[in-house]
Design an enzyme around this catalytic site. Sequence first.
Site, PDB file in Angstrom:
ATOM      1  N   LYS A  26      43.503   5.426  34.133  1.00  0.00           N
ATOM      2  CA  LYS A  26      44.927   6.336  33.477  1.00  0.00           C
ATOM      3  C   LYS A  26      45.062   6.611  35.351  1.00  0.00           C
ATOM      4  CE  LYS A  26      46.371   7.665  30.387  1.00  0.00           C
ATOM      5  NZ  LYS A  26      45.826   8.815  28.588  1.00  0.00           N
ATOM      6  N   ARG A  96      44.892  14.759  30.392  1.00  0.00           N
ATOM      7  CA  ARG A  96      45.410  13.631  29.532  1.00  0.00           C
ATOM      8  C   ARG A  96      43.669  12.639  29.617  1.00  0.00           C
ATOM      9  NH1 ARG A  96      50.069   9.697  30.914  1.00  0.00           N
ATOM     10  NH2 ARG A  96      50.868   9.897  28.462  1.00  0.00           N
ATOM     11  N   GLY A 105      40.193   7.552  19.589  1.00  0.00           N
ATOM     12  CA  GLY A 105      39.189   8.226  19.195  1.00  0.00           C
ATOM     13  C   GLY A 105      39.290   9.353  19.838  1.00  0.00           C
ATOM     14  N   MET A 107      40.723  12.301  22.820  1.00  0.00           N
ATOM     15  CA  MET A 107      41.174  13.852  22.471  1.00  0.00           C
ATOM     16  C   MET A 107      42.461  12.693  23.510  1.00  0.00           C
ATOM     17  SD  MET A 107      41.800  16.752  24.322  1.00  0.00           S
ATOM     18  CE  MET A 107      43.416  15.897  25.528  1.00  0.00           C
ATOM     19  N   ARG A 349      49.087   0.149  33.042  1.00  0.00           N
ATOM     20  CA  ARG A 349      47.644  -0.560  32.368  1.00  0.00           C
ATOM     21  C   ARG A 349      47.985  -1.771  32.251  1.00  0.00           C
ATOM     22  NH1 ARG A 349      46.006   2.622  27.080  1.00  0.00           N
ATOM     23  NH2 ARG A 349      47.680   2.460  25.784  1.00  0.00           N
ATOM     24  N   HIS A 465      49.497   3.897  16.138  1.00  0.00           N
ATOM     25  CA  HIS A 465      48.239   2.831  15.970  1.00  0.00           C
ATOM     26  C   HIS A 465      47.546   1.731  15.773  1.00  0.00           C
ATOM     27  CE1 HIS A 465      44.493   3.486  14.927  1.00  0.00           C
ATOM     28  NE2 HIS A 465      44.253   4.515  16.550  1.00  0.00           N
ATOM     29  N   ARG A 571      22.416 -32.077  10.884  1.00  0.00           N
ATOM     30  CA  ARG A 571      21.739 -31.649  10.664  1.00  0.00           C
ATOM     31  C   ARG A 571      21.659 -32.671   9.226  1.00  0.00           C
ATOM     32  NH1 ARG A 571      23.350 -26.202  11.938  1.00  0.00           N
ATOM     33  NH2 ARG A 571      21.740 -24.841  12.461  1.00  0.00           N
ATOM     34  N   ARG A 627      19.011 -35.311  13.799  1.00  0.00           N
ATOM     35  CA  ARG A 627      17.659 -34.167  14.128  1.00  0.00           C
ATOM     36  C   ARG A 627      17.117 -34.675  12.674  1.00  0.00           C
ATOM     37  NH1 ARG A 627      17.070 -27.940  12.642  1.00  0.00           N
ATOM     38  NH2 ARG A 627      17.754 -28.659  10.953  1.00  0.00           N
ATOM     39  N   GLU A 755      11.253 -24.324  19.391  1.00  0.00           N
ATOM     40  CA  GLU A 755      12.792 -23.142  18.334  1.00  0.00           C
ATOM     41  C   GLU A 755      11.175 -22.853  18.226  1.00  0.00           C
ATOM     42  OE1 GLU A 755      14.330 -25.017  14.892  1.00  0.00           O
ATOM     43  OE2 GLU A 755      13.606 -26.440  15.064  1.00  0.00           O
ATOM     44  N   SER A 774      16.628 -28.973  23.210  1.00  0.00           N
ATOM     45  CA  SER A 774      17.642 -28.700  22.361  1.00  0.00           C
ATOM     46  C   SER A 774      17.458 -27.773  21.929  1.00  0.00           C
ATOM     47  CB  SER A 774      18.672 -29.449  20.986  1.00  0.00           C
ATOM     48  OG  SER A 774      19.040 -28.937  21.044  1.00  0.00           O
ATOM     49  N   GLY A 776      16.589 -24.221  19.439  1.00  0.00           N
ATOM     50  CA  GLY A 776      16.947 -23.828  18.385  1.00  0.00           C
ATOM     51  C   GLY A 776      16.723 -22.827  18.321  1.00  0.00           C
ATOM     52  N   THR A 777      17.863 -21.813  18.496  1.00  0.00           N
ATOM     53  CA  THR A 777      17.848 -20.129  19.164  1.00  0.00           C
ATOM     54  C   THR A 777      17.622 -19.641  17.665  1.00  0.00           C
ATOM     55  OG1 THR A 777      19.611 -20.609  19.533  1.00  0.00           O
ATOM     56  CG2 THR A 777      18.235 -20.261  21.355  1.00  0.00           C
ATOM     57  N   ASN A 778      17.987 -20.259  16.727  1.00  0.00           N
ATOM     58  CA  ASN A 778      17.760 -19.265  15.386  1.00  0.00           C
ATOM     59  C   ASN A 778      16.647 -19.351  14.367  1.00  0.00           C
ATOM     60  OD1 ASN A 778      20.809 -19.663  15.181  1.00  0.00           O
ATOM     61  ND2 ASN A 778      20.508 -21.860  13.559  1.00  0.00           N
ATOM     62  N   ASP A 779      15.901 -20.454  14.901  1.00  0.00           N
ATOM     63  CA  ASP A 779      14.284 -20.571  14.525  1.00  0.00           C
ATOM     64  C   ASP A 779      13.435 -19.241  16.095  1.00  0.00           C
ATOM     65  OD1 ASP A 779      13.655 -21.096  11.851  1.00  0.00           O
ATOM     66  OD2 ASP A 779      14.298 -23.157  12.571  1.00  0.00           O
ATOM     67  N   CYS A 841      21.338 -25.120  20.219  1.00  0.00           N
ATOM     68  CA  CYS A 841      22.148 -25.823  19.082  1.00  0.00           C
ATOM     69  C   CYS A 841      22.427 -24.422  17.914  1.00  0.00           C
ATOM     70  CB  CYS A 841      22.418 -27.507  18.520  1.00  0.00           C
ATOM     71  SG  CYS A 841      20.016 -27.580  18.086  1.00  0.00           S
ATOM     72  N   TYR A 861      24.135 -28.446  28.360  1.00  0.00           N
ATOM     73  CA  TYR A 861      25.353 -28.268  27.481  1.00  0.00           C
ATOM     74  C   TYR A 861      24.894 -27.193  26.403  1.00  0.00           C
ATOM     75  CZ  TYR A 861      22.649 -30.698  23.887  1.00  0.00           C
ATOM     76  OH  TYR A 861      21.722 -30.821  22.883  1.00  0.00           O
TER      77      TYR A 861
HETATM   78  C1  PEP Z   1      17.488 -23.537  15.412  1.00  0.00           C
HETATM   79  O1  PEP Z   1      16.728 -22.862  14.338  1.00  0.00           O
HETATM   80  O2  PEP Z   1      18.374 -22.780  16.100  1.00  0.00           O
HETATM   81  C2  PEP Z   1      18.483 -24.576  14.569  1.00  0.00           C
HETATM   82  C3  PEP Z   1      19.723 -25.606  15.123  1.00  0.00           C
HETATM   83  O3  PEP Z   1      18.217 -25.229  13.127  1.00  0.00           O
HETATM   84  P1  PEP Z   1      18.533 -24.270  11.573  1.00  0.00           P
HETATM   85  O4  PEP Z   1      19.044 -23.644  11.969  1.00  0.00           O
HETATM   86  O5  PEP Z   1      18.683 -25.913  11.340  1.00  0.00           O
HETATM   87  O6  PEP Z   1      16.737 -24.328  11.547  1.00  0.00           O
HETATM   88 MG    MG Z   2      15.534 -25.047  13.153  1.00  0.00          MG
END
Ligand code: PEP
Ligand code: MG
Length: 889
Positions: A26, A96, A105, A107, A349, A465, A571, A627, A755, A774, A776-779, A841, A861
Amino acid sequence: MTKWVYRFGAGHNEGRADMKNLLGGKGANLAEMASIGLPVPPGFTISTGVCTAYYDNHHQYPSDLKAQVDEALRAIEAAVGLTFGDTDNPLLVSVRSGARVSMPGMMDTVLNLGLTDQTVEGLARRSNDERFAWDSYRRFIQMFGSVVLNVDHHHFEEIIEHAKHNAGVIEDTALTAKDWKGVVEGYKDLVLRETGKPFPMDPQAQLWGAIGAVFGSWMNPRAITYRKLHDIPAEWGTAVNVQAMVFGNMGGDCATGVCFTRDPSTGTNLFYGEYLVNAQGEDVVAGIRTPQPLAKATAKPGEVSLEEAMPNAYAELMQVRATLEAHYKDMQDIEFTVQQNKLYMLQTRNGKRTAAAALKMAVDMAHEGLIDQAEAVMRVNPSSLDQLLHPMLDPKAPRTLLAKGLPASPGAACGTVVFSADEAESRAQKGEAVILVRIETSPEDIHGMHAAKGILTTRGGMTSHAAVVARGMGRPCVSGAGGISVDYAAQVLTAGGKFIRAGETITLDGATGEVFIGSVAMIEPVLSGDFGTLMEWADKHRRMGVRTNAETPMDAETARKFGAEGIGLCRTEHMFFDPERILAVRQMIMSSTETGRRQALALLLPYQREDFRKLFTIMAGLPVTIRLLDPPLHEFLPHQDVEMEEVAAALGVDMETIRRRGVELAEANPMLGHRGCRLGVSFPEIYEMQARAIFEGALAVEKETGNAPHPEIMIPLVATRKELEITRAQVEKIAAAVFAEAGHAIEYSVGTMIELPRAALIADQIAEVGDFFSFGTNDLTQTVFGLSRDDAGKFLPHYVDAGVLPKDPFVSIDVDGVGEMVRIAAEKGRRVKPGLKLGICGEHGGDPASIAFCEKVGLDYVSCSPFRVPVARLSAAQAALGAANDRTA
Ligand code: PEP
Ligand code: MG
């Protein structure tokens, strides 16, 4: 000496728009507007540095602050010819808050500060309008009382209601000076009763009280919640703006309004806004009186536009609109006041907007030459594309209209009615879709609005609001549905003689403002031409490819429609659960001999071949990463008695055998057990069958289309070089056999998922054997943190709330830990094979912040679920353009 105070207006501007960090949005923009010649009442900004110093220093202001504030106040007095606290010619100011980004949220505003029992008389004499003076005074006590002294604002409302009742009038505007004097007396008694102290009659005490309340509100729970939801660091602090008052409530030639330089809902290039005659700012937002439109063209019968009521001020405002857009090169959200036909600017703004509007404005502005294509790509928040890709009401679906309000935030939502934010939150946590219904919302309701699928209010306009916050959050919202009345105590809403109780279902259409009884069928959205245009521009600017995680033809087709450039993760185990095949899968698992397993796998082969043939056909000419089987075998075993009996009958074994096999296969920690390539190593015939299906499917497509797909076969959960060597050899053996049978070979590659931390750390060794990685960022997240994917949901939210982790690492990549593993693996892999193809992935492949990280480490990618493909395309472009991901509308 540190400079804590920055002046603006009256030809003395010490700030600029790019000083938001120091002056808040502001304050920086007030100075900017003043310096480009717009009419801004003079004032000053107390910097965010004071807020930080105040909290660092046990709630003490810097010792030289007071002198700087006094000096700046003297400058305002000199500019406007009035004196703060003077009983004849009193200067009144607004106070203000103003953080770097606008933050509900906190004043917000105290207007008319400086009024006391004495100065109100001076104001009455000077303005020659006693009613105006006392109206201003009561407003001040009300605002100061509620936001600084924490007196519940309902008490003030009750006193006004009482006064109106006594006077026999309906509108506030019908109350006389005498009535307002009575209200002021009532207010002062109320403050004394509620706080134990008389209302402060010293303007200096009022000023410092209000400044203290702004800084105090930075740490109130509502502001903290908002910051958490929007990733705003507490260290940013807020600024305070003190500005000479101009009055929109001084009579019929005065007004106050808020407007957007383009329509924030649709993005149409039309001046869009609301105003009220003879009113002050909070009246428009509070929704007590119904605001009128700005432009004559948008006025409905019975409405009086500003264009008609105050043509001069309107013309000036149109000029300001053009100046601001040309200057800021973005849609502006403006607050203004007209005092005796003269226009004053109180705020500008970059305006909040729906995803649809952001898209349209970005494309339009690039076409208009206001911005270039790269900037247009930067203007749309990738996460907000979700709003455009999500369902809307099926026009053909039957429906029963309950009521109609304002189309405050587009999208359709269906859920059960709840009447409080807490209830919305607790029910949503249990997985229920809820619609939060309120008379009006306030910052206290933010958590409930966030939890709800949609929001319905019975009061308030398009800038209320509820409307502003819902649009920002991407929640469908219908506001100001005046035909509905809400009874919180009875937990019921009524409209046109119909009753809807808490727990019953309604449907909102935020694009039309309609509210329906029950649930209404929804359909997939049709994407506008602007969407395609922006995506094209994004594609021109991105470096990384965008693929999809898909294994069904439907998902693959959806992803193609959204622009996926291949499959990054198929998968295959998901294909095993098909009801037609599960029996053969179970037969394979139950067999204790290799021959038995091979017999069962032979039954699965034609299915798998057909699966891959379809995917290769849909993804014609694009890479498809398949896979091989990943999860532990026991996941496929039957659990219920009927299923077990079915398998027992098919295999000619008894139930006991089935149960025993189940026990044999059960693992204490299946996520770290016999899964991934470990299965391939133990039971080569499984991967062999899959490899055969892939190659035969690919050859079939080549025969049909003349173009050979290039399968990328991916081995999961590799921790050692040897595992990849063994499984790769299995695939190569089958390739050789299939190609020999066909008398003809096609190209393929064999790579691995990274992974597990060990795989990342020895990525150089693994790269010698694999053609691609690739991530596997989940594992990888699970294993780097030692945090079970399946159990973390129980305590991770608390970790995030308590600030142990900044975000859920399964949603947005943990750059410091998991990200570091990715970086190491990428570097080591490419050291051995400079051209090694790298992708991601895990779920992070569709998360904008994680995608920015992938760009930094040079992945080739990202791969994500079909609906996130556009999000990923845009994020990848923004990442390539070097965007910080929060630099969006
Ligand atoms: C992972 O582990 O990131 C993955 C893509 O494989 P999944 O989720 O099937 O274990
Ligand atoms: Mg996995």
